[in-house]
Design a protein around this motif. Structure first.
Motif: not given
Length: 267
Positions: A123-124, A126, A159-161
């Motif tokens: 999941t992402p 931040a 997803t992680v960016a």
């Protein structure tokens, strides 16, 4: 005379009170549960982003400038708990990479998982400076070729960016060494084509295509000492990527493969 003695006693008492007050103002007590200076990283809290010790000042400055790292992988990343969410332990390489400029902020890892499973589950996270991705052993185990896996590496990164991507080589796989070598060569080419950073932290453990004697208990995973060596190597790579968090913030997102400073590194 009695009045004089009384006055002198009062003056002495006041001076002592002032001295005690002045000294106690500079004393800081440790927060409950804080780790002592020099405590092993493996004993620290496993919560992402946790900083042991207390107090504002230099520790806070180090944390603010620490490189924020997310990690994704299989049991080589999840450790003995088999799930990264169980927390870091002695058989998790991040145990030996975090602290003093490197802050673990999350990610996903599970023993036995393929890159496809990792892409579906992650999941992402931040504000990630560096994503360290180490996967492929279980693809080889299940007979999944790299061509079928490539898009999942892109999916994890999307997803992680992160601002920068580090992909680590998989260790030797004694059960199918030739197949692991083929997968790894294709993975390395893909990583370099994407402009990500490729690193091999397993040099100490390689004897041709298999584990060197004494470096693995099962031909799949390293010893605890091996996890430490991998963590120390990946820590160096993480810090080499940008030096400081400030440098990485200026570099901007790396998910499109255009970040500067990408390289291939072997330890």
């Amino acid at each position: 005379m009695d009045r004089a003695k009384t006055a002198r006693a009062a003056l002495v008492g006041a001076a002592l009170a002032l001295l005690v007050t002045g000294c106690s103002a500079g004393v800081t007590t440790a927060s409950p549960g804080s780790a002592p200076t020099g405590a092993p990283q493996a004993a620290a809290s496993a919560s992402p982003g946790d900083v042991t010790g207390g107090g504002a000042g230099e520790d806070d400055l180090r944390r603010e400038d620490a490189v924020r790292v997310a990690i994704v992988g299989d049991s080589l990343t999840a450790g003995g708990g088999r799930l990264l969410s169980d927390g870091l332990d002695a058989n998790t390489w991040m145990t030996y990479a975090r602290g003093d400029g490197v802050e673990w902020v999350g990610g996903w890892a599970k023993g036995g998982s393929t890159i496809q499973e990792q892409a579906a589950a992650v999941t992402p996270v931040a504000d990630v400076d560096v994503l360290v991705l180490m996967s492929g052993t279980n693809d080889v185990r299940k007979g999944i070729g790299f061509a079928a896996s490539a898009a999942s590496y892109d999916a994890v990164v999307a997803t992680v960016a992160p601002r920068h991507v580090v992909v680590a080589a998989i260790p030797p796989y004694d059960r199918a060494p030739a197949a692991a070598a083929v997968y790894q060569r294709a993975l390395e080419r893909y990583v370099l084509d994407r402009g990500w950073t490729w690193t091999d932290p397993w040099g100490f453990a390689r004897d041709g295509l298999v584990f060197a004697a004494g470096t693995s208990p099962d031909g799949i995973h390293p010893t605890t000492v091996g996890y430490q060596r991998v963590g120390e190597s990946l820590r160096e790579t993480i810090l080499e990527v940008g030096g400081t968090r400030g440098d990485l913030l200026q570099a901007g997102p790396a998910a499109d493969g255009t970040a500067e400073g990408d390289r291939s590194r072997t330890s």
